[in-house]
Design a protein around this motif. Structure first.
Motif, PDB file in Angstrom:
ATOM      1  N   ALA A   4      93.305 -41.148  16.010  1.00  0.00           N
ATOM      2  CA  ALA A   4      92.791 -40.261  14.964  1.00  0.00           C
ATOM      3  C   ALA A   4      93.077 -38.799  15.307  1.00  0.00           C
ATOM      4  CB  ALA A   4      91.298 -40.487  14.773  1.00  0.00           C
ATOM      5  N   LEU A   5      92.935 -38.455  16.578  1.00  0.00           N
ATOM      6  CA  LEU A   5      93.191 -37.078  16.975  1.00  0.00           C
ATOM      7  C   LEU A   5      94.689 -36.722  16.855  1.00  0.00           C
ATOM      8  CD1 LEU A   5      90.893 -36.814  20.117  1.00  0.00           C
ATOM      9  CD2 LEU A   5      90.518 -35.776  17.877  1.00  0.00           C
ATOM     10  N   GLY A   6      95.511 -37.754  17.010  1.00  0.00           N
ATOM     11  CA  GLY A   6      96.949 -37.503  16.956  1.00  0.00           C
ATOM     12  C   GLY A   6      97.523 -37.475  15.551  1.00  0.00           C
ATOM     13  N   LEU A   7      96.740 -37.908  14.557  1.00  0.00           N
ATOM     14  CA  LEU A   7      97.252 -37.953  13.189  1.00  0.00           C
ATOM     15  C   LEU A   7      97.697 -36.582  12.665  1.00  0.00           C
ATOM     16  CD1 LEU A   7      94.969 -40.553  11.374  1.00  0.00           C
ATOM     17  CD2 LEU A   7      97.414 -40.715  11.853  1.00  0.00           C
ATOM     18  N   PRO A   8      96.905 -35.512  12.853  1.00  0.00           N
ATOM     19  CA  PRO A   8      97.359 -34.205  12.361  1.00  0.00           C
ATOM     20  C   PRO A   8      98.687 -33.776  12.971  1.00  0.00           C
ATOM     21  CG  PRO A   8      95.022 -34.142  12.871  1.00  0.00           C
ATOM     22  CD  PRO A   8      95.541 -35.436  13.414  1.00  0.00           C
ATOM     23  N   ALA A   9      98.842 -34.030  14.276  1.00  0.00           N
ATOM     24  CA  ALA A   9     100.096 -33.650  14.925  1.00  0.00           C
ATOM     25  C   ALA A   9     101.271 -34.437  14.370  1.00  0.00           C
ATOM     26  CB  ALA A   9      99.980 -33.863  16.437  1.00  0.00           C
ATOM     27  N   ILE A  10     101.041 -35.741  14.134  1.00  0.00           N
ATOM     28  CA  ILE A  10     102.101 -36.576  13.561  1.00  0.00           C
ATOM     29  C   ILE A  10     102.460 -36.088  12.165  1.00  0.00           C
ATOM     30  CG2 ILE A  10     102.670 -38.898  12.768  1.00  0.00           C
ATOM     31  CD1 ILE A  10     100.895 -39.972  15.025  1.00  0.00           C
ATOM     32  N   GLY A  11     101.416 -35.710  11.400  1.00  0.00           N
ATOM     33  CA  GLY A  11     101.660 -35.208  10.053  1.00  0.00           C
ATOM     34  C   GLY A  11     102.470 -33.923  10.066  1.00  0.00           C
ATOM     35  N   LEU A  12     102.118 -33.008  10.987  1.00  0.00           N
ATOM     36  CA  LEU A  12     102.853 -31.755  11.074  1.00  0.00           C
ATOM     37  C   LEU A  12     104.301 -31.981  11.469  1.00  0.00           C
ATOM     38  CD1 LEU A  12     100.210 -29.458  12.811  1.00  0.00           C
ATOM     39  CD2 LEU A  12     100.962 -29.366  10.429  1.00  0.00           C
ATOM     40  N   ILE A  13     104.526 -32.892  12.391  1.00  0.00           N
ATOM     41  CA  ILE A  13     105.895 -33.198  12.814  1.00  0.00           C
ATOM     42  C   ILE A  13     106.698 -33.778  11.655  1.00  0.00           C
ATOM     43  CG2 ILE A  13     107.293 -34.674  14.306  1.00  0.00           C
ATOM     44  CD1 ILE A  13     105.085 -34.390  16.421  1.00  0.00           C
ATOM     45  N   SER A  14     106.075 -34.680  10.874  1.00  0.00           N
ATOM     46  CA  SER A  14     106.765 -35.293   9.734  1.00  0.00           C
ATOM     47  C   SER A  14     107.123 -34.247   8.689  1.00  0.00           C
ATOM     48  CB  SER A  14     105.889 -36.378   9.114  1.00  0.00           C
ATOM     49  OG  SER A  14     105.614 -37.398  10.051  1.00  0.00           O
ATOM     50  N   ILE A  15     106.146 -33.356   8.398  1.00  0.00           N
ATOM     51  CA  ILE A  15     106.390 -32.307   7.405  1.00  0.00           C
ATOM     52  C   ILE A  15     107.485 -31.360   7.889  1.00  0.00           C
ATOM     53  CG2 ILE A  15     105.379 -30.300   6.266  1.00  0.00           C
ATOM     54  CD1 ILE A  15     102.717 -31.835   6.253  1.00  0.00           C
ATOM     55  N   GLY A  16     107.438 -31.035   9.185  1.00  0.00           N
ATOM     56  CA  GLY A  16     108.456 -30.162   9.741  1.00  0.00           C
ATOM     57  C   GLY A  16     109.838 -30.781   9.660  1.00  0.00           C
ATOM     58  N   ALA A  17     109.926 -32.087   9.872  1.00  0.00           N
ATOM     59  CA  ALA A  17     111.216 -32.781   9.799  1.00  0.00           C
ATOM     60  C   ALA A  17     111.770 -32.739   8.380  1.00  0.00           C
ATOM     61  CB  ALA A  17     111.066 -34.219  10.278  1.00  0.00           C
ATOM     62  N   VAL A  18     110.890 -32.947   7.402  1.00  0.00           N
ATOM     63  CA  VAL A  18     111.311 -32.893   5.994  1.00  0.00           C
ATOM     64  C   VAL A  18     111.764 -31.482   5.643  1.00  0.00           C
ATOM     65  CG1 VAL A  18     110.527 -33.098   3.614  1.00  0.00           C
ATOM     66  CG2 VAL A  18     109.859 -34.819   5.298  1.00  0.00           C
ATOM     67  N   ASP A  19     111.002 -30.492   6.109  1.00  0.00           N
ATOM     68  CA  ASP A  19     111.342 -29.086   5.848  1.00  0.00           C
ATOM     69  C   ASP A  19     112.707 -28.751   6.433  1.00  0.00           C
ATOM     70  OD1 ASP A  19     110.668 -26.695   4.650  1.00  0.00           O
ATOM     71  OD2 ASP A  19     109.670 -25.890   6.416  1.00  0.00           O
ATOM     72  N   LEU A  20     112.937 -29.174   7.670  1.00  0.00           N
ATOM     73  CA  LEU A  20     114.212 -28.903   8.333  1.00  0.00           C
ATOM     74  C   LEU A  20     115.361 -29.616   7.630  1.00  0.00           C
ATOM     75  CD1 LEU A  20     115.681 -27.568  10.679  1.00  0.00           C
ATOM     76  CD2 LEU A  20     115.160 -29.587  12.069  1.00  0.00           C
ATOM     77  N   SER A  21     115.104 -30.833   7.150  1.00  0.00           N
ATOM     78  CA  SER A  21     116.137 -31.578   6.427  1.00  0.00           C
ATOM     79  C   SER A  21     116.525 -30.868   5.136  1.00  0.00           C
ATOM     80  CB  SER A  21     115.640 -32.992   6.127  1.00  0.00           C
ATOM     81  OG  SER A  21     116.588 -33.715   5.359  1.00  0.00           O
ATOM     82  N   ASN A  22     115.528 -30.326   4.429  1.00  0.00           N
ATOM     83  CA  ASN A  22     115.818 -29.598   3.194  1.00  0.00           C
ATOM     84  C   ASN A  22     116.642 -28.339   3.468  1.00  0.00           C
ATOM     85  OD1 ASN A  22     114.435 -31.447   1.607  1.00  0.00           O
ATOM     86  ND2 ASN A  22     112.480 -30.333   1.730  1.00  0.00           N
ATOM     87  N   VAL A  23     116.306 -27.670   4.558  1.00  0.00           N
ATOM     88  CA  VAL A  23     117.046 -26.457   4.920  1.00  0.00           C
ATOM     89  C   VAL A  23     118.492 -26.798   5.255  1.00  0.00           C
ATOM     90  CG1 VAL A  23     117.253 -24.623   6.644  1.00  0.00           C
ATOM     91  CG2 VAL A  23     115.022 -25.180   5.670  1.00  0.00           C
ATOM     92  N   GLN A  24     118.679 -27.873   6.001  1.00  0.00           N
ATOM     93  CA  GLN A  24     120.043 -28.276   6.360  1.00  0.00           C
ATOM     94  C   GLN A  24     120.838 -28.652   5.117  1.00  0.00           C
ATOM     95  OE1 GLN A  24     121.748 -27.977   8.923  1.00  0.00           O
ATOM     96  NE2 GLN A  24     123.502 -29.337   8.607  1.00  0.00           N
ATOM     97  N   SER A  25     120.190 -29.326   4.167  1.00  0.00           N
ATOM     98  CA  SER A  25     120.859 -29.686   2.916  1.00  0.00           C
ATOM     99  C   SER A  25     121.252 -28.433   2.141  1.00  0.00           C
ATOM    100  CB  SER A  25     119.939 -30.562   2.071  1.00  0.00           C
ATOM    101  OG  SER A  25     120.521 -30.877   0.830  1.00  0.00           O
ATOM    102  N   SER A  26     120.360 -27.436   2.131  1.00  0.00           N
ATOM    103  CA  SER A  26     120.662 -26.181   1.444  1.00  0.00           C
ATOM    104  C   SER A  26     121.823 -25.461   2.114  1.00  0.00           C
ATOM    105  CB  SER A  26     119.432 -25.269   1.423  1.00  0.00           C
ATOM    106  OG  SER A  26     118.394 -25.827   0.654  1.00  0.00           O
ATOM    107  N   ARG A  27     121.855 -25.486   3.432  1.00  0.00           N
ATOM    108  CA  ARG A  27     122.930 -24.813   4.158  1.00  0.00           C
ATOM    109  C   ARG A  27     124.276 -25.469   3.860  1.00  0.00           C
ATOM    110  NH1 ARG A  27     126.426 -24.747   7.847  1.00  0.00           N
ATOM    111  NH2 ARG A  27     126.149 -26.972   8.186  1.00  0.00           N
ATOM    112  N   VAL A  28     124.309 -26.793   3.817  1.00  0.00           N
ATOM    113  CA  VAL A  28     125.553 -27.503   3.531  1.00  0.00           C
ATOM    114  C   VAL A  28     126.031 -27.189   2.109  1.00  0.00           C
ATOM    115  CG1 VAL A  28     126.570 -29.788   3.177  1.00  0.00           C
ATOM    116  CG2 VAL A  28     125.121 -29.361   5.170  1.00  0.00           C
ATOM    117  N   ARG A  29     125.100 -27.175   1.169  1.00  0.00           N
ATOM    118  CA  ARG A  29     125.486 -26.876  -0.215  1.00  0.00           C
ATOM    119  C   ARG A  29     125.966 -25.437  -0.340  1.00  0.00           C
ATOM    120  NH1 ARG A  29     122.091 -28.411  -5.722  1.00  0.00           N
ATOM    121  NH2 ARG A  29     123.526 -27.395  -7.201  1.00  0.00           N
ATOM    122  N   LEU A  30     125.314 -24.532   0.356  1.00  0.00           N
ATOM    123  CA  LEU A  30     125.733 -23.129   0.311  1.00  0.00           C
ATOM    124  C   LEU A  30     127.118 -22.963   0.925  1.00  0.00           C
ATOM    125  CD1 LEU A  30     124.409 -20.530  -0.752  1.00  0.00           C
ATOM    126  CD2 LEU A  30     123.741 -20.005   1.587  1.00  0.00           C
TER     127      LEU A  30
END
Length: 241
Positions: A4-30
């Motif tokens: 339970a204590l680790g859930l927030p950290a896992i959530g932040l890591i997952s969100i960060g991964a999605v955020d980074l993936s979107n940025v990489q997709s934007s960079r490739v398109r640009l």
């Protein structure tokens, strides 16, 4: 409990991964937009107008593709023509910025990235026919059985081209608005305006006309056009077809 204590950290890591993936997709398109814009500008350099026309073409290409992009990043562009080994090279640099999911805290200020592309024209096509008028339709109008032949040249109209019964054959044909009729090769439209290279010339219209001025009034027939190599007419204009 530990899970339970680790859930927030896992959530932040997952969100960060999605955020980074979107940025990489934007960079490739640009990067794709940058590459295509550099090629479009290089095509302009392959025709004898000036650097401003090539830069304007590349800029409009970037703006058009950013406008078609749903939720695009913030983009700052730097487009120039540089000299490399005696050749003019179109250089496109695009700086992108995406806000971070974490309120621009991670990373600080959001995501920033840069893409760069260079392209050079592989050939040159002289500008032989330039129609500078922009207000009236049928700016370049070939009628009846008339033909306009410029096999090694560019034919450009600052408004439209209309072939009614005749034909146009050139190395390249382009117009700002529309081009219709028997035209070879397939004409391009949406070209940038080309300024009249002789507009600044001072012409003395008070001189007396010759006693027997030569007359030239061609309504039908063939007109053979050859490259005109002058300081004002040997800069080049191209466009994406």
């Amino acid at each position: 409990m530990m899970f339970a204590l680790g859930l927030p950290a896992i959530g932040l890591i997952s969100i960060g991964a999605v955020d980074l993936s979107n940025v990489q997709s934007s960079r490739v398109r640009l990067q794709d937009i940058s590459d295509a814009a550099a090629l479009a500008g290089a095509n302009e350099l392959g025709l004898a107008i000036d650097d401003k026309a090539a830069i304007a073409r590349a800029e409009s290409f970037v703006r058009a593709h950013i406008a078609d992009w749903r939720s695009p990043p913030e983009v700052q562009m730097s487009i120039t023509v540089v000299e490399r080994e005696g050749r003019r090279v179109m250089e496109v640099i695009l700086d992108g910025h995406n806000d971070s999911f974490f309120g621009n805290l991670l990373p600080p200020g959001g995501w920033n990235y840069k893409v760069k592309s260079q392209a050079v024209a592989v050939g040159m096509t002289p500008l032989c026919v330039l129609v500078t008028g922009t207000s009236k339709s049928k700016a370049l109008n070939v009628k009846d059985q008339g033909t306009l032949q410029a096999p090694a040249c560019l034919v450009h109209s600052n408004r439209d081209i209309l072939v009614e019964g005749g034909s146009i054959a050139a190395s390249m044909v382009q117009a700002v608005t529309s081009a219709r009729g028997v035209i070879s090769p397939k004409p391009g439209t949406g070209a940038a305006l080309i300024e009249d290279p002789f507009a600044s010339m001072v012409i003395d219209d008070n001189q007396a006309c010759p006693a027997s001025p030569p007359k030239e009034d061609v309504k039908t027939g063939a007109i053979a056009s050859h490259p005109v190599f002058t300081a004002a007419a040997t800069r080049w204009q191209a466009m994406r077809f």
